[in-house]
Design a protein around this motif. Structure first.
Motif, PDB file in Angstrom:
ATOM      1  N   CYS A   1      -0.984   4.246  -1.889  1.00 24.98           N
ATOM      2  CA  CYS A   1      -1.725   3.749  -3.047  1.00 24.98           C
ATOM      3  C   CYS A   1      -3.230   3.874  -2.818  1.00 24.98           C
ATOM      4  N   ALA A   2      -3.937   4.346  -3.829  1.00 24.15           N
ATOM      5  CA  ALA A   2      -5.392   4.504  -3.760  1.00 24.15           C
ATOM      6  C   ALA A   2      -6.059   3.312  -4.428  1.00 24.15           C
ATOM      7  N   GLY A   3      -6.286   2.250  -3.666  1.00 28.47           N
ATOM      8  CA  GLY A   3      -6.938   1.057  -4.193  1.00 28.47           C
ATOM      9  C   GLY A   3      -6.157   0.427  -5.322  1.00 28.47           C
ATOM     10  N   THR A   4      -6.819   0.196  -6.455  1.00 29.64           N
ATOM     11  CA  THR A   4      -6.178  -0.449  -7.605  1.00 29.64           C
ATOM     12  C   THR A   4      -5.600   0.558  -8.590  1.00 29.64           C
TER      13      THR A   4
ATOM     14  N   SER B   1      -1.527   6.159  -8.798  1.00 30.12           N
ATOM     15  CA  SER B   1      -1.549   6.927  -7.552  1.00 30.12           C
ATOM     16  C   SER B   1      -0.285   6.735  -6.745  1.00 30.12           C
ATOM     17  N   CYS B   2       0.473   5.671  -7.016  1.00 34.41           N
ATOM     18  CA  CYS B   2       1.732   5.461  -6.279  1.00 34.41           C
ATOM     19  C   CYS B   2       2.741   4.726  -7.152  1.00 34.41           C
TER      20      CYS B   2
ATOM     21  N   GLY C   1       0.771  -1.226   0.000  1.00 30.74           N
ATOM     22  CA  GLY C   1       0.000   0.000   0.000  1.00 30.74           C
ATOM     23  C   GLY C   1       0.803   1.277   0.000  1.00 30.74           C
ATOM     24  N   LYS C   2       2.148   1.171  -0.033  1.00 37.70           N
ATOM     25  CA  LYS C   2       3.023   2.338  -0.037  1.00 37.70           C
ATOM     26  C   LYS C   2       4.036   2.228  -1.166  1.00 37.70           C
TER      27      LYS C   2
END
Length: 567
Positions: free
Chosen positions: A433-436, A440-441, A411-412
């Motif tokens: 991270c924004a979901g899928t 976003s990351c 998630g990071k």
């Protein structure tokens, strides 16, 4: 300690005396037999103990009396007081003759202006003229404004009309006003900035809240090279040591390469003499090597199959490190060492299956820290995913096996490490991270990117740089500001007599006060107190670099110790 009052037309004097005693002897007045000096001769000089101030600024001055190896000191506080009248648009219509009289009217909170910029708590270098003050008028009835800069050493006031900026007003200190404020408070405490508004008749006076600003003891030095991506793309330079430069200088354009391809990610040798840049960005990575002193190309795409992204130089400029995985998108990627004169590959650093990105070579040459991306992912070097941080160390003539500095976590994304000038810690980016949503990351100007600092020690805990990450008033609480690509000025500076600071720059989409003419990302600068790394937040709030063209999008500021003399 003594205090004197100074204004632009009224310097001051203060007599000091020195007393001393020979071993076993009585104390005696030695004022006329010792040597006298001050630590800030531009502000005050002394002869025979009589200190004489200048009249352009105030501040703290140390007065020293010395006889051989024995010395004594005292402090002289020069309090600087003056009023300034705006010129140009700020004086249209003409300002009242008795300018301070309207501000003696009745206090009316409904007419209070709103200070928007600079950000509260910001630290500024004294030699960075051009920092703007943005404020909203507070009431349509306000036609006249007083901008105050005040503390124990300062009472500087500026009277102006509203120079329109978006839904508010702009004031930019003249070089004279900036010198009055910055020199008086060099290495000192907070200066309270406030705005009062009224009309020409003084029927009601509203006062804003207070914004605190501070100035470092040292000027910032070195040159800053940055990449602008539009109108057209180019690499530009600002010399902080120059006293004559008024706008950023264009250094490299597409004409330096093949005449048409964007010149993008770049790295400059510490002495400013050499630049390596990659052409074409993702899936290209042709290497352009440029002699900045001779203004000539040293090498361009010397071996077509040998390409590179995101380079960093060793301390003496004889080598640079890069990497390249765009040709296959997935799998491991070693670090590549290139010759600093020919740009030819010299060797590889075996990373044992890791995938390297964003290498940064330490100022002492002992370590290379890099983004350790997921070797199983399919992405370009510009967009590393699921990354942690790792480093290699000098081992004789070679390099050690990689050591994990900060592991990847779900998630990071952790990326873009930058080693501080004292070699002891790093600043890096972390995004969430924004979901899928992979973008976003993916390490490419992620919306949620924030800056962290941590000692260059495996297992150390990262510290969020809350002050440097903090949005300004104009951001209205938005924290997704794409705060990416931190880069260091190569020097260690003094904040004041007790503390050091280091300056860094970053690209961000945060709002530059009331300005609405920004296009994409702009360059922001902030300071870190190295003594606070590993404990509380060691950072200061950021400020927008005033010399950049805000109608372009600006990225990846790279610092050098100086600008090379063109041969």
């Amino acid at each position: 300690t003594a205090t004197v009052m100074v204004s632009p037309s009224n310097p001051a004097t203060q007599q000091f005396q020195a007393f001393g005693a020979l071993a076993g002897g009585a104390e005696q007045d030695i004022t006329n037999t010792v040597s006298w000096s001050t630590d800030r001769p531009a502000l005050a000089t002394t002869t025979g103990g009589l200190a004489t101030t200048s009249s352009f600024a105030g501040g703290q001055v140390v007065i020293r009396a010395q006889s051989g190896a024995v010395s004594g000191t005292a402090r002289l506080l020069i309090k600087f007081t003056t009023t300034n009248l705006a010129d140009g648009p700020g004086a249209n219509p003409p300002l009242p003759t008795a300018i301070a009289t309207p501000f003696a009217g009745t206090v009316d909170p409904a007419r209070a202006p709103e200070l928007v910029y600079p950000n509260n708590g910001v630290l500024l270098p004294p030699n960075l003229n051009g920092v703007e003050v943005h404020f909203r008028a507070g009431s349509p009835a306000n036609t006249l404004f007083e901008i105050g800069f005040q503390n124990d050493a300062t009472d500087v006031r500026v009277y102006t009309r509203c120079v329109p900026l978006a839904d508010g007003c702009l004031y930019q200190p003249t070089p004279t006003v900036w010198q009055q404020i910055a020199e008086t408070n060099r290495g000192g405490g907070a200066v309270k900035v406030s705005v009062r508004g009224t009309d020409d008749a003084g029927t009601g006076v509203g006062g804003s809240g207070v914004t605190n600003i501070q100035f470092s003891k040292d000027d910032v030095r070195g040159a800053l090279y940055y990449w602008t991506t539009s109108k057209p793309s180019a690499i530009l330079r600002w010399d902080f040591g120059s006293t004559t430069q008024t706008k950023a200088e264009e250094v490299i354009t597409p004409a330096a390469g093949d005449g048409k391809t964007c010149v993008g990610c770049h790295a400059i040798s510490r002495d400013g003499k050499k630049m390596v840049a990659t052409l074409g960005g993702q899936n290209d990575g042709r290497v352009l090597l440029w002699d900045l002193g001779g203004k000539r190309r040293m090498a361009f795409d010397p071996v077509p199959q040998q390409r590179s992204q995101f380079e960093s130089w060793n301390p003496d400029g004889s080598e640079f490190v890069g990497m390249y995985t765009d040709d296959r998108k997935a799998g491991p990627s070693n670090l590549i060492i290139f010759d600093g004169t020919t740009a030819l590959k010299k060797s590889e650093i075996d990373l044992g299956g890791l995938r390297a990105d964003h290498p940064d070579w330490s100022p002492d040459g002992a370590r290379i820290v890099f983004t350790s991306a997921d070797p199983g992912g399919a992405f370009t070097d510009q967009k590393p995913e699921r990354a942690g941080l790792a480093f290699v160390e000098r081992n004789g003539v070679g390099w050690s096996a990689p050591t994990t500095l900060l592991p990847a976590v779900a998630g990071k994304n952790r990326f873009y490490p930058a080693i501080a000038p004292n070699n002891a810690f790093i600043v890096f980016n972390e995004s969430t991270c924004a979901g899928t949503n992979v973008e976003s990351c993916d390490g490419d100007a992620d919306p949620s990117a924030q800056m962290f600092a941590m000692p260059l020690v495996p297992g150390a805990s990262p510290t969020p740089l809350a002050n440097a990450n903090r949005p300004g008033l104009a951001d209205k609480g938005e924290t997704n500001l794409m705060t990416s690509y931190p880069k260091w000025s190569p020097f260690v500076f003094q904040l004041n007599e007790e503390h050091q600071i280091m300056w860094a720059t970053v690209s961000s989409t945060r709002k530059y006060g009331l300005r609405q003419d920004t296009a994409g990302m702009s360059l922001w600068m902030f300071a870190i107190d190295p003594s606070g790394v590993g404990a509380a937040d060691p950072s200061f709030p950021a400020f927008c670099l005033p010399f950049q063209d805000l109608k372009t999008s600006n990225h990846i500021a790279q610092w050098t110790t100086s600008v090379p003399v063109v041969q």
